[in-house]
Enzyme design. Structure first.
Site, PDB file in Angstrom:
ATOM      1  N   HIS A 129      -7.455  -1.092  -0.633  1.00 40.00           N
ATOM      2  CA  HIS A 129      -7.287   0.361  -0.497  1.00 40.00           C
ATOM      3  C   HIS A 129      -8.589   1.080  -0.864  1.00 40.00           C
ATOM      4  CE1 HIS A 129      -2.988  -0.923  -1.468  1.00 40.00           C
ATOM      5  NE2 HIS A 129      -2.862  -0.355  -0.287  1.00 40.00           N
ATOM      6  N   SER A 158      -0.854  -5.687  -2.171  1.00 38.19           N
ATOM      7  CA  SER A 158       0.016  -5.235  -3.265  1.00 38.19           C
ATOM      8  C   SER A 158       1.043  -6.317  -3.605  1.00 38.19           C
ATOM      9  CB  SER A 158       0.746  -3.951  -2.872  1.00 38.19           C
ATOM     10  OG  SER A 158      -0.189  -2.964  -2.493  1.00 38.19           O
ATOM     11  N   LEU A 179      -2.340   0.346  -5.646  1.00 43.95           N
ATOM     12  CA  LEU A 179      -3.671   0.318  -5.011  1.00 43.95           C
ATOM     13  C   LEU A 179      -4.549  -0.804  -5.566  1.00 43.95           C
ATOM     14  CD1 LEU A 179      -4.401   4.164  -4.789  1.00 43.95           C
ATOM     15  CD2 LEU A 179      -3.254   2.678  -3.134  1.00 43.95           C
TER      16      LEU A 179
HETATM   17  P1  AMP Z   1      -0.210  -0.845   2.190  1.00 38.07           P
HETATM   18  O1  AMP Z   1      -0.298  -0.012   0.950  1.00 38.07           O
HETATM   19  O2  AMP Z   1      -0.066  -2.308   1.948  1.00 38.07           O
HETATM   20  O3  AMP Z   1       0.796  -0.287   3.189  1.00 38.07           O
HETATM   21  O4  AMP Z   1      -1.610  -0.695   2.894  1.00 38.07           O
HETATM   22  C1  AMP Z   1      -2.183   0.569   3.137  1.00 38.07           C
HETATM   23  C2  AMP Z   1      -3.403   0.390   3.989  1.00 38.07           C
HETATM   24  O5  AMP Z   1      -4.324  -0.463   3.316  1.00 38.07           O
HETATM   25  C3  AMP Z   1      -3.094  -0.284   5.344  1.00 38.07           C
HETATM   26  O6  AMP Z   1      -3.865   0.335   6.350  1.00 38.07           O
HETATM   27  C4  AMP Z   1      -3.533  -1.706   5.107  1.00 38.07           C
HETATM   28  O7  AMP Z   1      -3.924  -2.376   6.275  1.00 38.07           O
HETATM   29  C5  AMP Z   1      -4.717  -1.503   4.180  1.00 38.07           C
HETATM   30  N1  AMP Z   1      -5.001  -2.731   3.417  1.00 38.07           N
HETATM   31  C6  AMP Z   1      -4.139  -3.430   2.629  1.00 38.07           C
HETATM   32  N2  AMP Z   1      -4.748  -4.527   2.118  1.00 38.07           N
HETATM   33  C7  AMP Z   1      -6.014  -4.521   2.608  1.00 38.07           C
HETATM   34  C8  AMP Z   1      -7.134  -5.399   2.469  1.00 38.07           C
HETATM   35  N3  AMP Z   1      -7.086  -6.497   1.722  1.00 38.07           N
HETATM   36  N4  AMP Z   1      -8.272  -5.086   3.124  1.00 38.07           N
HETATM   37  C9  AMP Z   1      -8.351  -3.958   3.887  1.00 38.07           C
HETATM   38  N5  AMP Z   1      -7.332  -3.094   4.062  1.00 38.07           N
HETATM   39  C10 AMP Z   1      -6.181  -3.373   3.433  1.00 38.07           C
END
Ligand code: AMP
Length: 290
Positions: free
Chosen positions: A44, A193, A40
């Site tokens: 997140h 991440s 995270l």
């Molecule tokens: P992930 O853990 O990468 O699968 O992302 C989980 C959620 O966080 C997804 O809905 C992503 O679009 C969102 N997310 C990841 N990075 C960002 C960011 N920099 N800004 C906004 N939302 C993000």
């Protein structure tokens, strides 16, 4: 003089199995879900903060979903940092963390999956076959297990957000989908991440993505052709940087269908980019009004 104190929030309830999850129900009021793959970061945190503002209880799921990774992708080396993720969730006031293992989510072969249709075959779908289907399938499972009223996704993954919206509409899922704006580091790089994979030189090269999007946005009065050529000019230079930026795609698309907009398009559009820096694949986008 007394030191100012910040009252520590209560640690979230951590749930690992379907049975434990079932025991938690029914929760009073409106439940929000923030699906994540963990590791995270500030992006997140933005989703969790948005969720807290619109629900009585917030569930964060942490699950690195094997179904959305291709055979040669980074599933094995994807960062897994549950302890620090739980600390972030505690700081952000999350009520429940659902962190299942693979057997819990996929107890047998996944015969039935959710097919995204044409919009899952372009861009991310073209370069990562099976990605959108893997995402929709796991998100459906999470929706059925957690039964949220509202779910939060980042605009950072704009195509993913669009196919999820489409799925809930086409399959009549009674869940409100909320998109949350992209969070960036001070240098412009969208937080991800996967940024931990980048060495200092690679990170410098990676800034070409957000610079290209900014150049495109600055040219938005010139229309689709001008936007794409302004963004392309920045990426063209980055191709010769050390290390180079290797572009999968740059496109100006309709925010709902993710097909290319026409040269005379007016209204909403998204400028999307995906590129490799070394072994790391990065995506980014900017929403535009033409
Ligand atoms: P992930 O853990 O990468 O699968 O992302 C989980 C959620 O966080 C997804 O809905 C992503 O679009 C969102 N997310 C990841 N990075 C960002 C960011 N920099 N800004 C906004 N939302 C993000």
């Amino acid at each position: 003089m007394t030191e100012p104190t910040t009252s520590p929030r209560t640690a979230p309830v951590v749930v690992r199995t379907r049975e434990e999850l079932a025991e938690l129900r029914p929760s009073a009021g409106r439940t929000a879900l923030v699906p994540t793959m963990g590791a995270l970061h500030s992006g997140h945190r933005g989703l969790i903060a948005a969720a807290r503002g619109r629900a009585d209880s917030v569930v964060v799921s942490i699950f690195v979903n094997p179904l959305q990774f291709g055979p040669n992708e980074d599933y094995d080396r994807y960062p897994r940092t549950l302890d620090s993720d739980l600390a972030v969730c505690a700081e952000e006031g999350v009520d429940v963390v659902f962190a299942p293992d693979v057997e819990t989510m996929y107890p047998g072969p996944q015969t039935v999956t959710v097919h995204p249709g044409e919009m899952g075959a372009v861009l991310e779908g073209e370069f990562r076959p099976g990605f959108c289907e893997g995402v929709l399938t796991v998100v459906s499972k999470l929706f059925n297990l957690i039964r949220p009223d509202i779910a939060f996704f980042g605009q950072k993954d704009a195509q993913q957000l669009a196919v999820i919206r489409r799925m809930t509409r086409d399959l009549c899922m009674p869940i409100t989908i909320v998109g949350v704006p992209t969070v960036r580091d001070a240098d412009g790089l969208a937080t991800s991440s996967r940024n931990v994979y980048l060495g200092p030189q690679e990170r410098r090269s990676a800034l070409a993505l957000s610079r290209a999007l900014l150049a495109g946005a600055d040219a938005s009065v010139t229309g689709p052709v001008g936007i794409l050529s302004a963004a392309r000019a920045v990426l063209k230079e980055a191709v010769t940087a050390t290390p180079p930026v290797v572009v999968d795609y740059l496109a100006l698309v309709d925010p709902e269908t993710f097909t290319d907009v026409s040269a005379d398009h007016r209204g909403e559009a998204v400028l999307v980019v995906a590129a490799w820096v070394g072994e790391t694949r990065l995506i980014d986008n900017v929403p535009l009004t033409l």
